[in-house]
Design an enzyme around this catalytic site. Structure first.
Site, PDB file in Angstrom:
ATOM      1  CD  GLU A 117       4.063   5.048  -2.008  1.00  0.00           C
ATOM      2  OE1 GLU A 117       5.109   5.069  -2.692  1.00  0.00           O
ATOM      3  OE2 GLU A 117       3.883   4.272  -1.060  1.00  0.00           O
ATOM      4  CG  HIS A 212       1.010  -1.735  -0.764  1.00  0.00           C
ATOM      5  ND1 HIS A 212       2.126  -1.096  -0.273  1.00  0.00           N
ATOM      6  CD2 HIS A 212       0.095  -0.749  -0.972  1.00  0.00           C
ATOM      7  CE1 HIS A 212       1.876   0.206  -0.161  1.00  0.00           C
ATOM      8  NE2 HIS A 212       0.655   0.434  -0.593  1.00  0.00           N
TER       9      HIS A 212
END
Length: 276
Positions: A117, A212
């Site tokens: 990420e 998420h």
């Protein structure tokens, strides 16, 4: 003689990742954390750096981050293991002079790389630097259980989520008066979700990824952890309230306005105006 393991930023990352694991927010390799440093933070530990730092190109240039060092969690690494082997699970990286890539100066041993990420983190850092004049230094992503749960039962709308979280705990409006942003569901680990997160970070220090997790931004590890912890506590209250049949009474719009005045914060107007 102190080594980089003793540095405040390594010890801070150990504590933050360990605390997040104990909270249940970061199962397996879930979650990631980055902290922007200054050259003065890392310079005393140059003797601990890799002799030949690996270079990794970014998928897009980020000139605002040029020459900036960061400490980051690694891809595929478990938060619960950071305290056991910081050098294997964390890394100090430094963006090059044109923002096109970075060198891994320390850590991330055995050819490990930063979190998948990283695009979302670096893009969000870029926006928060501009928005806060460089004050914000931390981006934290985790799988906060109750915040995720609410994305299944509340309309995924920023103003609604903000208002409900403000009502779930009195301190919330004081801690995040700028409210909570929320994205549509998107594939993680891509430039697309990174760009969408960064754009939302222009308005909110908290951004939900439905089904998420959550992204938070703040000036320190403690402040950023506390931001997410406060929102998650309110979400836990809301989950319990919903399971008991829903709210019978709550904090009113007028009371929220009074709260903002008392603590000298400006609540997100669109969330205040959502309903009385």
């Amino acid at each position: 003689m102190q080594t980089i393991i003793d540095a405040w930023f390594v010890q801070g990352m150990i504590k933050a990742t360990s605390d997040a694991w104990l909270k249940g927010w970061d199962e397996r390799n879930g979650g990631n954390l980055t902290l922007r440093l200054d050259e003065a933070d890392i310079e005393p530990y140059a003797a601990d750096f890799h002799a030949k730092p690996r270079y990794i190109a970014l998928s897009q240039p980020m000139p605002i981050l040029a020459n900036q060092p960061f400490i980051v969690t690694g891809s595929g690494k478990f938060f619960r293991n950071v305290q056991l082997d910081p050098a294997a699970n964390l890394g100090v990286v430094k963006v090059d002079s044109d923002g096109a890539g970075y060198h891994i100066l320390w850590g991330l041993t055995e050819d490990a790389v930063p979190t998948s990420e990283l695009p979302a983190h670096f893009l969000s850092h870029s926006e928060r630097i501009k928005l806060t004049g460089g004050k914000d230094r931390v981006i934290m992503h985790c799988h906060a259980t109750n915040l995720i749960a609410l994305t299944y039962v509340l309309e995924n709308h920023s103003d609604l989520f903000t208002r409900k979280l403000w009502e779930g705990s009195t301190e919330c409006l004081v801690v995040f008066p700028d409210g909570v942003g929320i994205l549509p569901w998107m594939v993680p680990g891509t430039d697309e979700i990174g760009q969408a997160t960064a754009e939302t970070m222009q308005k909110h220090s908290l951004v939900l990824w439905p089904f998420h997790g959550v992204f938070g931004s703040g000036p320190t590890l403690d402040e950023t952890f506390g931001l997410i912890d406060t929102a998650e506590k309110s979400a836990e209250v809301l989950v319990k309230v919903l399971s008991m049949g829903g709210m019978k009474q709550t904090i009113t719009r007028e009371e929220l306005i009074a709260l903002g005045k008392r603590f000298n914060v400006q609540p997100l107007q669109s969330a205040l105006d959502l309903y009385p």
